[in-house]
Design an enzyme around this catalytic site. Structure first.
Site, PDB file in Angstrom:
ATOM      1  N   CYS A  95     172.806  33.706 -73.002  1.00 31.51           N
ATOM      2  CA  CYS A  95     173.929  32.811 -72.728  1.00 31.51           C
ATOM      3  C   CYS A  95     173.618  31.376 -73.134  1.00 31.51           C
ATOM      4  CB  CYS A  95     174.277  32.838 -71.244  1.00 31.51           C
ATOM      5  SG  CYS A  95     175.065  34.368 -70.742  1.00 31.51           S
ATOM      6  N   HIS A 116     178.016  28.851 -69.483  1.00 30.22           N
ATOM      7  CA  HIS A 116     178.068  28.728 -68.034  1.00 30.22           C
ATOM      8  C   HIS A 116     177.253  27.541 -67.577  1.00 30.22           C
ATOM      9  CE1 HIS A 116     173.989  30.402 -67.360  1.00 30.22           C
ATOM     10  NE2 HIS A 116     174.299  31.325 -68.261  1.00 30.22           N
TER      11      HIS A 116
END
Length: 189
Positions: A164, A148
């Site tokens: 992440c 992301h």
């Protein structure tokens, strides 16, 4: 010939009819096709339950993403040719990015984010730590991990996320256009 009692036939028709209506409503409603906030227990998109992932595009077959956690690098290969390399941030201690081989299972523009500890949901916008794009590749059913953007680009190159892989927002936008559902992701230590 096998026959059923009238009450049994009515019950079967009602069950099959209700199931068909639920499936039709889910596919017809854009709101139901929106994924829940990333990090939420329901972060798996509905398409996985219907087997749509079985058709992988040619783009996904020809593309792969190789992550080096130690080097904080993401490399994009198309037809075995290195086409792009991105500097990344990775999972912090006790929230390490999982290693192994995965596939892109979610793609979302302007995702909402749910904090994994507090449960607070941050809508899309400048305060959202996910930036403008989300490419999910791992879940345990409770948490979801993926690539992301970020609203804190100064942390790129560090171990700061909840597992992440963060990219600069311009980089995740570029990557988002070049990968498809089913793209192979290899995460190396």
């Amino acid at each position: 010939m096998l026959t059923h009692q009238p009450i049994t036939r009515c019950f079967m028709v009602l069950c099959f009819g209700a199931a068909a209506l639920l499936v039709a409503a889910e596919w017809a409603s854009p709101q139901l096709r929106q994924p829940p906030p990333v990090g939420s227990p329901k972060a798996l998109w509905r398409y996985e339950g219907f087997g749509i992932m079985s058709r992988v595009s040619q783009q996904a077959k020809e593309t792969r993403l190789i992550v080096s956690l130690a080097e904080r690098q993401l490399q994009l290969y198309v037809k075995d040719q290195l086409t792009a390399s991105y500097e990344i941030a990775v999972g912090q201690e006790d929230w390490q990015t999982p290693t192994g081989s995965f596939q892109i299972r979610q793609k979302q523009e302007y995702p909402a984010w749910q904090h994994p500890i507090t449960g607070e949901v941050v809508p899309p916008g400048p305060d959202n730590p996910l930036g403008s794009r989300w490419l999910g590749f791992w879940t345990d059913g409770k948490y979801a991990i993926g690539f992301h953007g970020t609203n804190q680009e100064e942390f790129i190159g560090q171990a700061v996320s909840h597992g992440c892989i963060r990219l600069r927002d311009r980089d995740i936008r570029d990557l988002y256009e070049q990968v498809d559902l089913g793209t192979v992701v290899v995460v190396n230590p």
